[in-house]
Design a protein around this motif. Structure first.
Motif, PDB file in Angstrom:
ATOM      1  N   ASP A 157      34.736  -1.363 -16.295  1.00  0.00           N
ATOM      2  CA  ASP A 157      34.246  -0.653 -15.112  1.00  0.00           C
ATOM      3  C   ASP A 157      34.115   0.841 -15.393  1.00  0.00           C
ATOM      4  O   ASP A 157      33.121   1.471 -15.007  1.00  0.00           O
ATOM      5  N   ARG A 158      35.098   1.410 -16.082  1.00  0.00           N
ATOM      6  CA  ARG A 158      35.072   2.839 -16.378  1.00  0.00           C
ATOM      7  C   ARG A 158      33.905   3.171 -17.307  1.00  0.00           C
ATOM      8  O   ARG A 158      33.220   4.187 -17.131  1.00  0.00           O
ATOM      9  N   ALA A 159      33.665   2.312 -18.292  1.00  0.00           N
ATOM     10  CA  ALA A 159      32.551   2.534 -19.219  1.00  0.00           C
ATOM     11  C   ALA A 159      31.216   2.471 -18.486  1.00  0.00           C
ATOM     12  O   ALA A 159      30.319   3.305 -18.710  1.00  0.00           O
ATOM     13  N   ASP A 160      31.058   1.492 -17.593  1.00  0.00           N
ATOM     14  CA  ASP A 160      29.802   1.343 -16.848  1.00  0.00           C
ATOM     15  C   ASP A 160      29.555   2.543 -15.945  1.00  0.00           C
ATOM     16  O   ASP A 160      28.432   3.056 -15.855  1.00  0.00           O
ATOM     17  N   GLN A 161      30.601   3.011 -15.261  1.00  0.00           N
ATOM     18  CA  GLN A 161      30.443   4.147 -14.359  1.00  0.00           C
ATOM     19  C   GLN A 161      30.107   5.424 -15.127  1.00  0.00           C
ATOM     20  O   GLN A 161      29.251   6.214 -14.705  1.00  0.00           O
ATOM     21  N   ALA A 162      30.785   5.627 -16.248  1.00  0.00           N
ATOM     22  CA  ALA A 162      30.536   6.832 -17.044  1.00  0.00           C
ATOM     23  C   ALA A 162      29.132   6.815 -17.641  1.00  0.00           C
ATOM     24  O   ALA A 162      28.470   7.852 -17.728  1.00  0.00           O
ATOM     25  N   LEU A 163      28.662   5.628 -18.054  1.00  0.00           N
ATOM     26  CA  LEU A 163      27.307   5.519 -18.597  1.00  0.00           C
ATOM     27  C   LEU A 163      26.271   5.866 -17.538  1.00  0.00           C
ATOM     28  O   LEU A 163      25.306   6.593 -17.802  1.00  0.00           O
ATOM     29  N   ALA A 164      26.472   5.372 -16.316  1.00  0.00           N
ATOM     30  CA  ALA A 164      25.538   5.694 -15.234  1.00  0.00           C
ATOM     31  C   ALA A 164      25.517   7.202 -14.971  1.00  0.00           C
ATOM     32  O   ALA A 164      24.451   7.798 -14.752  1.00  0.00           O
ATOM     33  N   GLY A 165      26.693   7.829 -15.004  1.00  0.00           N
ATOM     34  CA  GLY A 165      26.752   9.276 -14.808  1.00  0.00           C
ATOM     35  C   GLY A 165      26.063  10.034 -15.915  1.00  0.00           C
ATOM     36  O   GLY A 165      25.361  11.024 -15.668  1.00  0.00           O
ATOM     37  N   LEU A 166      26.239   9.575 -17.156  1.00  0.00           N
ATOM     38  CA  LEU A 166      25.590  10.222 -18.292  1.00  0.00           C
ATOM     39  C   LEU A 166      24.075  10.122 -18.194  1.00  0.00           C
ATOM     40  O   LEU A 166      23.356  11.101 -18.422  1.00  0.00           O
ATOM     41  N   LEU A 167      23.575   8.946 -17.832  1.00  0.00           N
ATOM     42  CA  LEU A 167      22.129   8.764 -17.733  1.00  0.00           C
ATOM     43  C   LEU A 167      21.531   9.652 -16.644  1.00  0.00           C
ATOM     44  O   LEU A 167      20.411  10.153 -16.793  1.00  0.00           O
ATOM     45  N   ALA A 168      22.269   9.865 -15.578  1.00  0.00           N
ATOM     46  CA  ALA A 168      21.790  10.774 -14.530  1.00  0.00           C
ATOM     47  C   ALA A 168      21.670  12.194 -15.069  1.00  0.00           C
ATOM     48  O   ALA A 168      20.687  12.902 -14.787  1.00  0.00           O
ATOM     49  N   GLN A 169      22.658  12.622 -15.854  1.00  0.00           N
ATOM     50  CA  GLN A 169      22.607  13.949 -16.469  1.00  0.00           C
ATOM     51  C   GLN A 169      21.426  14.053 -17.437  1.00  0.00           C
ATOM     52  O   GLN A 169      20.713  15.060 -17.471  1.00  0.00           O
ATOM     53  N   GLU A 170      21.209  13.010 -18.225  1.00  0.00           N
ATOM     54  CA  GLU A 170      20.141  13.047 -19.223  1.00  0.00           C
ATOM     55  C   GLU A 170      18.764  13.016 -18.567  1.00  0.00           C
ATOM     56  O   GLU A 170      17.825  13.652 -19.052  1.00  0.00           O
ATOM     57  N   ARG A 171      18.628  12.263 -17.477  1.00  0.00           N
ATOM     58  CA  ARG A 171      17.348  12.268 -16.760  1.00  0.00           C
ATOM     59  C   ARG A 171      17.029  13.662 -16.242  1.00  0.00           C
ATOM     60  O   ARG A 171      15.872  14.097 -16.242  1.00  0.00           O
ATOM     61  N   ALA A 172      18.058  14.387 -15.802  1.00  0.00           N
ATOM     62  CA  ALA A 172      17.841  15.751 -15.314  1.00  0.00           C
ATOM     63  C   ALA A 172      17.353  16.654 -16.451  1.00  0.00           C
ATOM     64  O   ALA A 172      16.473  17.502 -16.253  1.00  0.00           O
ATOM     65  N   ILE A 173      17.905  16.477 -17.641  1.00  0.00           N
ATOM     66  CA  ILE A 173      17.490  17.278 -18.793  1.00  0.00           C
ATOM     67  C   ILE A 173      16.025  17.010 -19.144  1.00  0.00           C
ATOM     68  O   ILE A 173      15.281  17.923 -19.516  1.00  0.00           O
ATOM     69  N   ALA A 175      13.663  15.988 -17.091  1.00  0.00           N
ATOM     70  CA  ALA A 175      12.845  15.931 -15.879  1.00  0.00           C
ATOM     71  C   ALA A 175      11.483  16.609 -16.024  1.00  0.00           C
ATOM     72  O   ALA A 175      10.530  16.241 -15.335  1.00  0.00           O
ATOM     73  N   GLU A 176      11.372  17.605 -16.900  1.00  0.00           N
ATOM     74  CA  GLU A 176      10.106  18.331 -17.040  1.00  0.00           C
ATOM     75  C   GLU A 176       9.069  17.563 -17.855  1.00  0.00           C
ATOM     76  O   GLU A 176       7.910  17.970 -17.922  1.00  0.00           O
ATOM     77  N   ALA A 180       4.987   9.571 -20.721  1.00  0.00           N
ATOM     78  CA  ALA A 180       4.280   9.553 -21.996  1.00  0.00           C
ATOM     79  C   ALA A 180       4.838  10.592 -22.959  1.00  0.00           C
ATOM     80  O   ALA A 180       4.975  10.335 -24.164  1.00  0.00           O
ATOM     81  N   GLN A 181       5.151  11.770 -22.447  1.00  0.00           N
ATOM     82  CA  GLN A 181       5.713  12.822 -23.298  1.00  0.00           C
ATOM     83  C   GLN A 181       7.078  12.422 -23.848  1.00  0.00           C
ATOM     84  O   GLN A 181       7.410  12.702 -24.996  1.00  0.00           O
ATOM     85  N   ARG A 182       7.875  11.751 -23.029  1.00  0.00           N
ATOM     86  CA  ARG A 182       9.190  11.291 -23.500  1.00  0.00           C
ATOM     87  C   ARG A 182       9.030  10.289 -24.644  1.00  0.00           C
ATOM     88  O   ARG A 182       9.764  10.334 -25.627  1.00  0.00           O
ATOM     89  N   GLY A 183       8.059   9.377 -24.487  1.00  0.00           N
ATOM     90  CA  GLY A 183       7.821   8.402 -25.543  1.00  0.00           C
ATOM     91  C   GLY A 183       7.360   9.059 -26.828  1.00  0.00           C
ATOM     92  O   GLY A 183       7.793   8.684 -27.931  1.00  0.00           O
ATOM     93  N   GLU A 184       6.469  10.048 -26.700  1.00  0.00           N
ATOM     94  CA  GLU A 184       5.972  10.761 -27.885  1.00  0.00           C
ATOM     95  C   GLU A 184       7.105  11.511 -28.570  1.00  0.00           C
ATOM     96  O   GLU A 184       7.242  11.488 -29.798  1.00  0.00           O
ATOM     97  N   GLY A 187       9.414   9.193 -30.440  1.00  0.00           N
ATOM     98  CA  GLY A 187       8.820   8.757 -31.705  1.00  0.00           C
ATOM     99  C   GLY A 187       8.913   9.817 -32.789  1.00  0.00           C
ATOM    100  O   GLY A 187       9.208   9.510 -33.953  1.00  0.00           O
ATOM    101  N   LEU A 188       8.662  11.049 -32.438  1.00  0.00           N
ATOM    102  CA  LEU A 188       8.742  12.134 -33.407  1.00  0.00           C
ATOM    103  C   LEU A 188      10.172  12.332 -33.904  1.00  0.00           C
ATOM    104  O   LEU A 188      10.410  12.530 -35.104  1.00  0.00           O
ATOM    105  N   LEU A 189      11.135  12.276 -32.987  1.00  0.00           N
ATOM    106  CA  LEU A 189      12.529  12.432 -33.392  1.00  0.00           C
ATOM    107  C   LEU A 189      12.981  11.256 -34.257  1.00  0.00           C
ATOM    108  O   LEU A 189      13.780  11.434 -35.185  1.00  0.00           O
ATOM    109  N   ARG A 190      12.456  10.062 -33.959  1.00  0.00           N
ATOM    110  CA  ARG A 190      12.796   8.897 -34.785  1.00  0.00           C
ATOM    111  C   ARG A 190      12.343   9.110 -36.234  1.00  0.00           C
ATOM    112  O   ARG A 190      13.041   8.720 -37.173  1.00  0.00           O
ATOM    113  N   GLN A 191      11.182   9.716 -36.409  1.00  0.00           N
ATOM    114  CA  GLN A 191      10.702   9.990 -37.773  1.00  0.00           C
ATOM    115  C   GLN A 191      11.665  10.889 -38.533  1.00  0.00           C
ATOM    116  O   GLN A 191      11.835  10.750 -39.747  1.00  0.00           O
ATOM    117  N   LEU A 192      12.303  11.802 -37.811  1.00  0.00           N
ATOM    118  CA  LEU A 192      13.250  12.713 -38.463  1.00  0.00           C
ATOM    119  C   LEU A 192      14.596  12.062 -38.715  1.00  0.00           C
ATOM    120  O   LEU A 192      15.222  12.312 -39.749  1.00  0.00           O
TER     121      LEU A 192
END
Length: 201
Positions: A157-173, A175-176, A180-184, A187-192
């Protein structure tokens, strides 16, 4: 106006007005109407190009931003985990077990591989998580001397709750950026990163 005088032209912006405008430092691309705000890396790169015009500092434009973003992400992670009473290393161990699927257990060796710490460090971490009631040790049926580490219900339960909180923080980062830009960008970071993640041995 009396005396036939002319109306004086508007006063130029005050020093304060100029300073306020300078802080924004916006660049408007009239072709795409895209507004790009100058960041700290732009200023860093400009300074190095001025001071060391003999060097190609272009890599800084990418990797310095990756480094700065990593620091922002680290702060976001710590905030998300703290809200659920976890430290970053605790989240790493608990989510490694959670990703394993039912019955949410791994050997200490498998946890070492996934979290990249030493055997002594992992033993200490398992001990501490067990004391908090988030994991438990069980005999390994395939190895008489081995053990398995399993998530408790509270740990899951603690892991699931913390993961949901982390994803909310990452979505905010992110947000701009558009989907399509996120996918691109992914892909570029995967190449690195792929060459580092697939080194033999």
């Amino acid at each position: 106006m009396a005396g036939g005088g002319r109306v004086p032209p508007p006063s130029p912006p005050t020093h304060l007005d100029v300073k306020r405008l300078d802080i924004k430092r916006l660049h408007i691309d009239t072709t795409t109407t895209l507004i790009v705000m100058e960041d700290e890396v732009d200023r860093l790169v400009a300074a190095w190009r001025r001071e060391r015009p003999d060097l190609d500092v272009e890599p800084l434009e990418v990797l310095s931003r990756v480094s700065r973003l990593a620091r922002h992400l680290d702060r976001a992670r710590r905030l998300a985990f703290a809200e659920h009473g976890l430290e970053s290393w605790e989240f790493d161990v608990l989510t490694a077990l959670r990703r394993a699927g039912t019955p949410y257990q791994l050997s200490p060796g498998q946890l070492l591989t996934q979290t990249l710490v030493t055997s002594g460090t992992m033993t200490n971490r398992i001990d501490r998580l067990a004391k908090k009631g988030l994991v438990e040790r069980l005999p390994d049926p395939s190895d008489r001397r081995g053990v398995l580490v399993r998530l408790t219900d509270e740990g899951r339960d603690r892991a699931d709750q913390a993961l949901a909180g982390l994803l909310a923080q990452e979505r905010a980062i992110l947000a701009e950026l558009t989907h399509a830009q996120r996918g691109e960008l992914a892909g570029l970071l995967r190449q690195l990163t792929a060459p580092f993640d697939n080194v033999p041995g």
